[in-house]
Design an enzyme around this catalytic site. Sequence first.
Site, short mmCIF file in Angstrom:
data_model
loop_
_atom_site.label_atom_id
_atom_site.label_comp_id
_atom_site.label_asym_id
_atom_site.label_seq_id
_atom_site.Cartn_x
_atom_site.Cartn_y
_atom_site.Cartn_z
CG HIS A 1 11.17 -58.61 -27.54
ND1 HIS A 1 12.68 -59.11 -27.68
CD2 HIS A 1 10.84 -58.36 -28.62
CE1 HIS A 1 12.68 -59.37 -29.15
NE2 HIS A 1 11.61 -58.83 -29.55
NE ARG B 1 5.80 -59.22 -28.71
CZ ARG B 1 6.60 -58.34 -29.38
NH1 ARG B 1 6.68 -58.17 -30.42
NH2 ARG B 1 7.49 -57.61 -28.55
CG ASP C 1 -3.59 -75.22 -20.43
OD1 ASP C 1 -4.67 -75.39 -21.29
OD2 ASP C 1 -2.76 -76.23 -20.31
CD GLU D 1 8.25 -59.74 -35.48
OE1 GLU D 1 8.48 -58.61 -35.13
OE2 GLU D 1 8.17 -60.67 -34.81
CG ASP E 1 12.12 -58.21 -35.06
OD1 ASP E 1 13.52 -58.21 -35.10
OD2 ASP E 1 11.34 -58.17 -34.11
#
Length: 253
Positions: free
Chosen positions: A48, A74, A88, A152, A178
């Site tokens: 977000h 996240r 990576d 969520e 959520d």
Amino acid sequence: MKQPQNAFKSAIKAGKSQLGIWNSIAEPTVIEALAGAGFDWVLIDAEHTPLSDADVMRALQVIAAYPETSAIVRPVANDTAVIKRLLDIGAQTLLVPYVETRAEAQAAVDAMHYGPRGLRGYAGLTRSSRYGQVEGYGTGASDPLCLLLQVETAKGIENLDAIAGVEGVDGVFIGPADLAASMGHPGNTGHPDVVGAVEHAIARLKELGMPAGFLSLDDAQNARCIELGTTFTAVGVDMALLLSGLKNLRARF
Ligand code: 3PY
Ligand code: MG
């Protein structure tokens, strides 16, 4: 050189409570201040915020200078290619959002590991192996990786046992915002039905022996969830702290 270890993973496996702080101000100076503030983990949010993969890599480099604090990243989505890039650049712990089914949980696990166990693409000269300098990286790559799944939605809660039962899942985080939206209460995480669903899920994860995580801006709710059994609990968000400090200051003059 040796593979960097993952202190957060060892701590949650041992049931040691880990307090976190959530980064939402996409700026390395802020991330550095959070990393030095005495929390066990900092959440770098690429879901977000406008953080790019390059920004996330800089954040990981910044947090690495604070060995008492672990970085959790996240990703924007539960996507094999997105996860590959984050691994990576050296992310060890991922908090994958919006997992609703056992199949989605399995897809996240598959994305974490090289073949034949999984689907992670192999590159030998990335930051994860310190540009090829970690001895035996290929066979040991999975050892420090830690996969946290975010449940969520009401559908995710229905499938909680199945999601938590997937081998390779290290923790399950209940996302109240959520979840509230999916239950018809967007913006109202304090609705009794939402609070009930959160608490039920945390208690169930505890019964299953699966480390549970949570985030709230409400101290009382965080305390209650820790009491119910969350192992990794984020107790604040940088933007909320900034705004409450600003409002407080403005009110004093
Ligand atoms: C949510 O609550 O939806 C989150 O993603 C984080 O807590
Ligand atoms: Mg969410």
